[in-house]
Design a protein around this motif. Structure first.
Motif, PDB file in Angstrom:
ATOM      1  N   ASP A  16       6.464 -67.227  60.360  1.00  0.00           N
ATOM      2  CA  ASP A  16       6.960 -66.789  61.648  1.00  0.00           C
ATOM      3  C   ASP A  16       7.705 -65.467  61.652  1.00  0.00           C
ATOM      4  O   ASP A  16       8.099 -64.995  62.700  1.00  0.00           O
ATOM      5  N   ASP A  17       7.927 -64.891  60.479  1.00  0.00           N
ATOM      6  CA  ASP A  17       8.770 -63.715  60.596  1.00  0.00           C
ATOM      7  C   ASP A  17       8.241 -62.417  60.012  1.00  0.00           C
ATOM      8  O   ASP A  17       8.996 -61.486  59.799  1.00  0.00           O
ATOM      9  N   VAL A  18       6.973 -62.314  59.779  1.00  0.00           N
ATOM     10  CA  VAL A  18       6.438 -61.002  59.428  1.00  0.00           C
ATOM     11  C   VAL A  18       6.623 -60.120  60.648  1.00  0.00           C
ATOM     12  O   VAL A  18       5.880 -60.226  61.605  1.00  0.00           O
ATOM     13  N   VAL A  19       7.668 -59.292  60.612  1.00  0.00           N
ATOM     14  CA  VAL A  19       7.913 -58.280  61.652  1.00  0.00           C
ATOM     15  C   VAL A  19       6.988 -58.341  62.852  1.00  0.00           C
ATOM     16  O   VAL A  19       6.303 -57.392  63.182  1.00  0.00           O
ATOM     17  N   THR A  24       4.287 -51.818  66.959  1.00  0.00           N
ATOM     18  CA  THR A  24       3.048 -51.325  66.358  1.00  0.00           C
ATOM     19  C   THR A  24       2.207 -52.468  65.793  1.00  0.00           C
ATOM     20  O   THR A  24       1.140 -52.239  65.251  1.00  0.00           O
ATOM     21  N   ASN A  25       2.700 -53.704  65.904  1.00  0.00           N
ATOM     22  CA  ASN A  25       1.950 -54.825  65.335  1.00  0.00           C
ATOM     23  C   ASN A  25       0.773 -55.206  66.240  1.00  0.00           C
ATOM     24  O   ASN A  25       0.951 -55.519  67.410  1.00  0.00           O
ATOM     25  N   ASN A  26      -0.418 -55.158  65.705  1.00  0.00           N
ATOM     26  CA  ASN A  26      -1.596 -55.558  66.485  1.00  0.00           C
ATOM     27  C   ASN A  26      -2.332 -56.730  65.840  1.00  0.00           C
ATOM     28  O   ASN A  26      -3.539 -56.855  65.964  1.00  0.00           O
ATOM     29  N   VAL A  27      -1.595 -57.567  65.116  1.00  0.00           N
ATOM     30  CA  VAL A  27      -2.209 -58.727  64.458  1.00  0.00           C
ATOM     31  C   VAL A  27      -2.055 -59.964  65.345  1.00  0.00           C
ATOM     32  O   VAL A  27      -0.953 -60.470  65.517  1.00  0.00           O
ATOM     33  N   PRO A  28      -3.144 -60.452  65.932  1.00  0.00           N
ATOM     34  CA  PRO A  28      -3.020 -61.648  66.784  1.00  0.00           C
ATOM     35  C   PRO A  28      -2.857 -62.915  65.939  1.00  0.00           C
ATOM     36  O   PRO A  28      -3.158 -62.915  64.747  1.00  0.00           O
ATOM     37  N   ASP A  29      -2.404 -63.982  66.571  1.00  0.00           N
ATOM     38  CA  ASP A  29      -2.201 -65.244  65.866  1.00  0.00           C
ATOM     39  C   ASP A  29      -3.459 -65.760  65.174  1.00  0.00           C
ATOM     40  O   ASP A  29      -3.388 -66.319  64.091  1.00  0.00           O
ATOM     41  N   THR A  30      -4.606 -65.556  65.831  1.00  0.00           N
ATOM     42  CA  THR A  30      -5.856 -66.056  65.242  1.00  0.00           C
ATOM     43  C   THR A  30      -6.127 -65.418  63.882  1.00  0.00           C
ATOM     44  O   THR A  30      -6.693 -66.041  62.995  1.00  0.00           O
ATOM     45  N   ARG A 315     -12.016 -63.330  71.159  1.00  0.00           N
ATOM     46  CA  ARG A 315     -11.695 -64.198  70.017  1.00  0.00           C
ATOM     47  C   ARG A 315     -10.375 -64.925  70.220  1.00  0.00           C
ATOM     48  O   ARG A 315     -10.209 -66.067  69.805  1.00  0.00           O
ATOM     49  N   GLY A 316      -9.433 -64.229  70.862  1.00  0.00           N
ATOM     50  CA  GLY A 316      -8.129 -64.845  71.107  1.00  0.00           C
ATOM     51  C   GLY A 316      -8.261 -66.052  72.012  1.00  0.00           C
ATOM     52  O   GLY A 316      -7.596 -67.067  71.826  1.00  0.00           O
TER      53      GLY A 316
END
Ligand code: PHE
Length: 378
Positions: A16-19, A24-30, A315-316
């Motif tokens: 839960d805590d990777v920045v 600038t984070n574009n990593v979705p949960d999937t 995909r999301g």
């Protein structure tokens, strides 16, 4: 929230805590959910079976000389992923459209080449790196935003080529080709092969190997003679080296007859039970294929629209139920507005989907496309 800790190559990461609040984070949960699954480390999974078959080849030919790494953390610095392998500052692969950024200095590696420089600096001269790699991409039967690569690097010292009469680069290139032709024969048997000249920032000369398989030329891997600058920076001024990188899914799809890349992620026993440790190329028998359902959507695009962004939304919402997203119509009107029509194919490989379920997915996609991409639905 439940904080599940992930152990990625000895690096402990709290799920839960990777920045994740970084703008600038574009990593979705999937995508985030795929970290740590390490399909390539399962001996009964087609990717693990293929990895082991490649290891066998190298162990036999090189008497166990190659060091193997298959548990290096996929979260790497921008420096390791790009700068250290000389990817130019303006190269498309660095864009937010192509690569998953955890923050402005950290990415999910987009290739296993991200580990070349570090391992060279540590003094390794023969190594294979296998791992999951991440790329923002389109949706179809051969593209998935997470896939697996194997990287190989071999460093030569001057005495190895001096006796041959060839210069170092030619010597390395010819050794590389011999090694990889042998690998292709080990995997595919007696196949026709051809070498294509190409470009990579980290090698010169650079080649692609293609094999003729089931009436098509299939690109198998990229490779070349390592740029001298990479060796120089790792303190190996007098050496030459070769490197290659191959995509495991692409080869496994052909070797095992796997028709859709999503299947690698399936935990359905009808898939997983078909593969046996140590048995390369057992042909996959498809279980009943359920019918696809097609939904079209049209909208006026804007300047920042990209197909990768659309696919990420699909995909999301639909996850692995999204089989394909295809541009089927594209026109610009007199006012200069451009309309795209996309056809989305939904299909589960495990069950048949209800109309209701699909309509709901499609409404969610439409809603998010409108909100997140700021386009005007038609
Ligand atoms: N990193 C390249 C890719 O992902 C493959 C490659 C590796 C090419 C090493 C040359 C040398 O496409």
């Amino acid at each position: 929230p439940v904080v599940s800790a992930l152990d990625l190559g000895g690096v402990k990461i709290a799920k839960d805590d990777v920045v994740r609040d970084d703008p600038t984070n574009n990593v979705p949960d999937t995508i985030y959910a795929k970290l740590g699954l390490q399909l390539h480390r399962r001996d009964q999974h087609p990717l693990g079976i293929l990895k082991n078959a490649i290891f066998d080849y190298f162990d036999t030919i090189y008497a166990n000389k190659f060091d193997k790494f298959d548990n290096l953390c996929p979260i790497v610095s921008v420096k390791a992923n790009f700068d250290d392998v000389l990817v130019p500052p303006d190269h498309v692969s660095r864009s937010y459209n192509d690569t998953y950024y955890v923050d402005s200095q950290t990415v999910l590696r987009c290739h296993t080449s991200a580990h070349q420089a570090e391992l060279l600096r540590k003094g390794h001269t023969h190594f294979l790196v296998t791992g999951d790699v991440y790329r923002r991409d389109s949706i179809d039967s051969t593209h998935y935003p997470v896939f697996h690569q194997m990287e190989g690097v071999r460093v030569f010292s001057p005495d190895e080529w001096e006796t041959s009469g060839l210069d170092g680069t030619l010597y390395a290139a010819s050794d590389l080709k011999k090694c990889l032709e042998g690998l292709a024969r080990h995997l595919f048997g007696a196949v026709e092969m051809r070498w294509i000249d190409t470009y990579f920032p980290f090698t010169d000369p650079s080649f692609e190997l293609e094999i003729y398989f089931q009436e098509k030329w299939l690109e198998v891997l990229g490779c070349g003679v390592t740029e001298q600058e990479i060796l120089r920076r790792s303190g190996k001024t007098d050496n030459v080296a070769w490197a290659f990188g191959l995509g495991l899914e692409r080869l496994a799809m052909v070797l095992f007859d796997i028709p859709d890349i999503r299947l690698f992620w399936s935990s359905d026993e009808r898939f997983t039970s078909q593969f046996v440790k140590g048995q390369l190329g057992v042909k996959f028998k498809p279980f009943s294929k359920f019918p696809p359902c097609y939904k079209d959507m049209s909208f006026w695009i804007n300047d920042s629209f990209t197909e990768n962004n659309l696919c990420e939304i699909v995909r999301g919402v639909a996850g692995d139920l999204a089989e394909e997203v295809q541009l089927i119509d594209n026109f610009t009107n007199k006012k200069g507005m451009t309309s795209h029509c996309y056809r989305i194919a939904y299909r589960s490989m495990e069950r048949s989907l209800t109309d209701e379920e699909i309509n709901e997915l499609q409404w969610n996609v439409r809603d998010q496309v409108e909100k997140k991409l700021n386009v005007v639905l038609r």
